[in-house]
Design a protein around this motif. Structure first.
Motif, PDB file in Angstrom:
ATOM      1  N   VAL A  41      42.026  52.629  36.564  1.00  0.00           N
ATOM      2  CA  VAL A  41      43.464  52.740  36.288  1.00  0.00           C
ATOM      3  C   VAL A  41      44.304  52.170  37.418  1.00  0.00           C
ATOM      4  CG1 VAL A  41      43.254  54.690  34.702  1.00  0.00           C
ATOM      5  CG2 VAL A  41      43.498  55.129  37.165  1.00  0.00           C
ATOM      6  N   TYR A  42      43.688  51.909  38.567  1.00  0.00           N
ATOM      7  CA  TYR A  42      44.424  51.278  39.660  1.00  0.00           C
ATOM      8  C   TYR A  42      43.438  50.625  40.612  1.00  0.00           C
ATOM      9  CZ  TYR A  42      47.101  50.542  43.924  1.00  0.00           C
ATOM     10  OH  TYR A  42      47.681  49.958  45.024  1.00  0.00           O
ATOM     11  N   SER A  43      43.778  49.437  41.076  1.00  0.00           N
ATOM     12  CA  SER A  43      42.933  48.729  42.026  1.00  0.00           C
ATOM     13  C   SER A  43      43.807  47.880  42.933  1.00  0.00           C
ATOM     14  CB  SER A  43      41.933  47.840  41.280  1.00  0.00           C
ATOM     15  OG  SER A  43      41.149  47.093  42.188  1.00  0.00           O
ATOM     16  N   ALA A  44      43.571  47.992  44.237  1.00  0.00           N
ATOM     17  CA  ALA A  44      44.249  47.136  45.209  1.00  0.00           C
ATOM     18  C   ALA A  44      43.275  46.915  46.350  1.00  0.00           C
ATOM     19  CB  ALA A  44      45.531  47.787  45.717  1.00  0.00           C
ATOM     20  N   GLY A  45      42.926  45.652  46.583  1.00  0.00           N
ATOM     21  CA  GLY A  45      41.925  45.374  47.598  1.00  0.00           C
ATOM     22  C   GLY A  45      40.631  46.078  47.240  1.00  0.00           C
ATOM     23  N   ASN A  46      40.119  46.872  48.154  1.00  0.00           N
ATOM     24  CA  ASN A  46      38.891  47.621  47.901  1.00  0.00           C
ATOM     25  C   ASN A  46      39.151  49.095  47.612  1.00  0.00           C
ATOM     26  OD1 ASN A  46      37.110  45.544  47.996  1.00  0.00           O
ATOM     27  ND2 ASN A  46      36.371  45.916  50.053  1.00  0.00           N
ATOM     28  N   PHE A  47      40.396  49.456  47.312  1.00  0.00           N
ATOM     29  CA  PHE A  47      40.699  50.832  46.921  1.00  0.00           C
ATOM     30  C   PHE A  47      40.842  50.875  45.411  1.00  0.00           C
ATOM     31  CE2 PHE A  47      43.516  54.322  45.839  1.00  0.00           C
ATOM     32  CZ  PHE A  47      42.937  55.377  46.540  1.00  0.00           C
ATOM     33  N   ARG A  48      40.036  51.721  44.770  1.00  0.00           N
ATOM     34  CA  ARG A  48      40.030  51.777  43.309  1.00  0.00           C
ATOM     35  C   ARG A  48      40.123  53.225  42.833  1.00  0.00           C
ATOM     36  NH1 ARG A  48      35.515  48.146  44.520  1.00  0.00           N
ATOM     37  NH2 ARG A  48      36.365  46.038  44.496  1.00  0.00           N
ATOM     38  N   THR A  49      40.855  53.424  41.747  1.00  0.00           N
ATOM     39  CA  THR A  49      40.983  54.752  41.147  1.00  0.00           C
ATOM     40  C   THR A  49      40.501  54.687  39.701  1.00  0.00           C
ATOM     41  OG1 THR A  49      42.879  55.302  42.541  1.00  0.00           O
ATOM     42  CG2 THR A  49      42.567  56.615  40.554  1.00  0.00           C
ATOM     43  N   TYR A  50      39.621  55.617  39.363  1.00  0.00           N
ATOM     44  CA  TYR A  50      39.062  55.720  38.011  1.00  0.00           C
ATOM     45  C   TYR A  50      39.466  57.060  37.407  1.00  0.00           C
ATOM     46  CZ  TYR A  50      36.019  51.911  39.580  1.00  0.00           C
ATOM     47  OH  TYR A  50      35.547  50.724  40.076  1.00  0.00           O
ATOM     48  N   ALA A  51      39.851  57.052  36.136  1.00  0.00           N
ATOM     49  CA  ALA A  51      40.206  58.283  35.426  1.00  0.00           C
ATOM     50  C   ALA A  51      39.215  58.524  34.301  1.00  0.00           C
ATOM     51  CB  ALA A  51      41.628  58.190  34.863  1.00  0.00           C
ATOM     52  N   ASP A  52      38.792  59.770  34.162  1.00  0.00           N
ATOM     53  CA  ASP A  52      37.879  60.165  33.096  1.00  0.00           C
ATOM     54  C   ASP A  52      38.453  59.740  31.744  1.00  0.00           C
ATOM     55  OD1 ASP A  52      36.573  61.888  31.053  1.00  0.00           O
ATOM     56  OD2 ASP A  52      35.659  62.841  32.800  1.00  0.00           O
TER      57      ASP A  52
END
Length: 229
Positions: A41-52
């Motif tokens: 649901v969000y990605s910037a550079g090597n930081f990523r957020t995943y939602a169930d």
């Protein structure tokens, strides 16, 4: 001699099963967060957020921007937010400002520059009336764990709901909740209660961009939502 009827043992067994089931449910939110079907649901550079994937499209459309807000604030307003949190907090303080600043940079700044991948997984939580979010308390000296993984759970019952001052469809509110949970991952607790603890005040300062509530015409009763995190 104390005698027990068959009905007593049946009732006791049911109670034990229910209690163990509740405990299992509470741990499952986070223990399986990284193996449940999930969406980026969000990605910037090597930081990523995943939602169930149990979160519906509207909820994922709130979680993603909230993660983006938190990421941007930790890159652009981190010093101001830390100042705000230290001014407000009266207990459960980090060992030093430099320590927590370095930890936050490891997660949000170094990841953004491509030095290491950080994945934040947001697990699906529900039916916990007084709890808006959860996270395991990590070991700060051993973070990141399991492939640079941050584990967070958010209560689906509140994402998108509107209550009192706090609009639960507000990106900044959820950015503050995520910030609170990330600090749990980094090893921080609030053993003496919520109000006044550093981790609680930090989340509020993230929500308000490092500005003291009084400067926004708010009172403490406005910014404390009474929810466990």
């Amino acid at each position: 001699m104390l005698q027990f009827s068959k009905h007593f043992f049946i009732g006791l067994s049911i109670s034990v099963v229910i209690m163990l089931g509740s405990l299992a449910l509470a741990s499952t939110h986070l223990d399986t967060a990284y193996i449940q079907p999930r969406s980026l649901v969000y990605s910037a550079g090597n930081f990523r957020t995943y939602a169930d994937n149990k979160f519906d499209g509207f909820q994922q459309a709130l979680i993603g921007p909230a993660a983006k807000r938190l990421h941007e604030k930790m890159n652009n307003q981190r010093g101001k937010i830390l100042d705000c949190a230290y001014q407000r907090a009266s207990k459960d303080l980090p060992s030093s400002r430099q320590t927590i600043d370095n930890q936050l940079k490891t997660v949000f700044v170094n990841a953004a520059s491509g030095n290491r991948p950080i994945k934040m997984t947001v697990a699906y939580m529900w039916s916990e009336k007084d709890n808006v979010g959860k996270a395991p308390v990590g070991n700060s000296s051993q973070f990141p764990e399991q492939g640079d993984l941050l584990r967070v759970a958010l209560n689906s019952d509140y994402i998108g709901a509107q209550t009192t001052y706090h609009l639960k469809n507000d990106f900044d509110y959820w950015a503050g909740v995520l910030a609170h949970e990330v600090l749990h991952n980094l090893g921080y607790r609030h053993p003496t209660g919520y109000k006044g603890s550093f981790i609680e005040e930090f989340g509020i300062c993230v929500q308000l961009n490092g500005v003291q509530p009084v400067q926004l015409g708010l009172t403490d009763s406005d910014v404390y939502d009474g929810m466990q995190k």
